[in-house]
Design a protein around this motif. Structure first.
Motif, short mmCIF file in Angstrom:
data_model
loop_
_atom_site.label_atom_id
_atom_site.label_comp_id
_atom_site.label_asym_id
_atom_site.label_seq_id
_atom_site.Cartn_x
_atom_site.Cartn_y
_atom_site.Cartn_z
N LEU A 1 0.84 -1.19 0.00
CA LEU A 1 0.00 0.00 0.00
C LEU A 1 0.87 1.25 0.00
O LEU A 1 1.95 1.26 0.60
N PRO A 2 0.43 2.31 -0.65
CA PRO A 2 1.15 3.58 -0.53
C PRO A 2 1.19 4.03 0.93
O PRO A 2 0.34 3.63 1.73
N ASP A 3 2.14 4.88 1.27
CA ASP A 3 2.31 5.29 2.66
C ASP A 3 1.06 5.91 3.26
O ASP A 3 0.74 5.67 4.42
N THR A 4 0.34 6.72 2.48
CA THR A 4 -0.86 7.35 3.02
C THR A 4 -1.92 6.30 3.35
O THR A 4 -2.60 6.41 4.36
N LEU A 5 -2.04 5.28 2.49
CA LEU A 5 -3.01 4.22 2.78
C LEU A 5 -2.55 3.36 3.94
O LEU A 5 -3.37 2.85 4.69
N LYS A 6 -1.23 3.17 4.10
CA LYS A 6 -0.74 2.41 5.25
C LYS A 6 -1.11 3.13 6.55
O LYS A 6 -1.50 2.49 7.52
N ASP A 7 -1.00 4.45 6.54
CA ASP A 7 -1.39 5.22 7.72
C ASP A 7 -2.89 5.08 7.97
O ASP A 7 -3.31 4.90 9.12
N ASP A 8 -3.67 5.19 6.91
CA ASP A 8 -5.12 5.01 7.03
C ASP A 8 -5.44 3.62 7.55
O ASP A 8 -6.30 3.45 8.41
N TYR A 9 -4.75 2.61 7.02
CA TYR A 9 -4.99 1.22 7.43
C TYR A 9 -4.77 1.07 8.93
O TYR A 9 -5.61 0.52 9.64
N ALA A 10 -3.66 1.57 9.42
CA ALA A 10 -3.34 1.45 10.86
C ALA A 10 -4.36 2.21 11.71
O ALA A 10 -4.81 1.71 12.75
N GLU A 11 -4.74 3.40 11.26
CA GLU A 11 -5.71 4.19 12.02
C GLU A 11 -7.08 3.52 12.05
O GLU A 11 -7.72 3.43 13.10
N ILE A 12 -7.53 3.04 10.90
CA ILE A 12 -8.85 2.40 10.84
C ILE A 12 -8.85 1.08 11.59
O ILE A 12 -9.83 0.74 12.26
N MET A 13 -7.75 0.34 11.55
CA MET A 13 -7.64 -0.90 12.32
C MET A 13 -7.80 -0.59 13.82
O MET A 13 -8.54 -1.28 14.52
N SER A 14 -7.16 0.46 14.29
CA SER A 14 -7.26 0.79 15.72
C SER A 14 -8.67 1.25 16.08
O SER A 14 -9.17 0.95 17.17
N ILE A 15 -9.34 1.95 15.16
CA ILE A 15 -10.73 2.38 15.42
C ILE A 15 -11.62 1.16 15.61
O ILE A 15 -12.39 1.09 16.58
N PHE A 16 -11.52 0.19 14.70
CA PHE A 16 -12.39 -0.98 14.83
C PHE A 16 -12.03 -1.83 16.04
O PHE A 16 -12.91 -2.39 16.69
N LYS A 17 -10.75 -1.92 16.39
CA LYS A 17 -10.37 -2.68 17.58
C LYS A 17 -10.91 -2.02 18.85
O LYS A 17 -11.32 -2.70 19.78
N ARG A 18 -10.93 -0.69 18.88
CA ARG A 18 -11.50 0.02 20.04
C ARG A 18 -13.01 -0.16 20.12
O ARG A 18 -13.60 0.00 21.19
N CYS A 19 -13.66 -0.46 19.00
CA CYS A 19 -15.12 -0.63 18.98
C CYS A 19 -15.56 -1.97 19.55
O CYS A 19 -16.76 -2.18 19.74
N ASP A 20 -14.62 -2.85 19.83
CA ASP A 20 -14.96 -4.15 20.44
C ASP A 20 -15.33 -3.91 21.89
O ASP A 20 -14.52 -4.06 22.80
N ALA A 21 -16.58 -3.52 22.12
CA ALA A 21 -17.04 -3.07 23.44
C ALA A 21 -16.96 -4.15 24.51
O ALA A 21 -16.63 -3.87 25.66
N ASN A 22 -17.25 -5.39 24.16
CA ASN A 22 -17.25 -6.46 25.16
C ASN A 22 -15.93 -7.24 25.20
O ASN A 22 -15.82 -8.23 25.91
N ASN A 23 -14.95 -6.81 24.44
CA ASN A 23 -13.60 -7.40 24.42
C ASN A 23 -13.60 -8.92 24.22
O ASN A 23 -12.82 -9.64 24.85
N ASP A 24 -14.46 -9.40 23.31
CA ASP A 24 -14.48 -10.83 23.03
C ASP A 24 -13.62 -11.22 21.84
O ASP A 24 -13.56 -12.38 21.45
N GLY A 25 -12.94 -10.25 21.24
CA GLY A 25 -12.04 -10.53 20.13
C GLY A 25 -12.74 -10.63 18.78
O GLY A 25 -12.11 -11.01 17.80
N ARG A 26 -14.01 -10.32 18.73
CA ARG A 26 -14.74 -10.30 17.46
C ARG A 26 -15.72 -9.14 17.48
O ARG A 26 -16.12 -8.68 18.55
N LEU A 27 -16.08 -8.68 16.30
CA LEU A 27 -16.94 -7.51 16.19
C LEU A 27 -18.35 -7.91 15.78
O LEU A 27 -18.53 -8.64 14.80
N SER A 28 -19.32 -7.43 16.52
CA SER A 28 -20.73 -7.66 16.17
C SER A 28 -21.17 -6.59 15.17
O SER A 28 -20.44 -5.65 14.86
N TRP A 29 -22.38 -6.74 14.68
CA TRP A 29 -22.97 -5.78 13.75
C TRP A 29 -22.93 -4.37 14.34
O TRP A 29 -22.51 -3.42 13.68
#
Length: 99
Positions: A15-43
């Motif tokens: 990925l280009p550097d800008t997309l790599k930065d986006d990838y890392a940022e978006i990955m952290s956003i979705f990981k923080r959204c795991d409210a019950n910390n079960d390691g998987r994301l619900s709807w």
């Protein structure tokens, strides 16, 4: 309601550097959204992620993301499927910024 989905091209690992930065940022956003910390994301957790990304239609984005990422069809995005979810979100987010 009928939904039509198009197959998206696989995102190249180099990925280009800008997309790599986006990838890392978006990955952290979705990981923080795991409210019950079960390691998987619900709807609702995925929808919350798209709301944080300021999607105009987070429920639609969530449906598209599940269609592309939930390969085993269990209704959750597992750790193994998270990569596909983030690739879809990066693709959408980068297209959104161009407009």
């Amino acid at each position: 309601m009928v939904f039509f989905f198009r197959k998206t091209a696989k995102v190249d690992k180099k990925l280009p550097d800008t997309l790599k930065d986006d990838y890392a940022e978006i990955m952290s956003i979705f990981k923080r959204c795991d409210a019950n910390n079960d390691g998987r994301l619900s709807w609702e957790e995925v929808k919350a992620g798209f709301q944080q990304l300021q999607s105009r239609w987070p429920a639609y984005r969530t449906q598209r993301a599940f269609h592309m990422a939930d390969k085993n069809g269990d209704g959750f995005i597992s750790e193994a499927e998270l990569d596909q979810l983030v690739k879809y979100a990066v693709e959408w987010h980068s297209a959104k910024r161009k407009n």
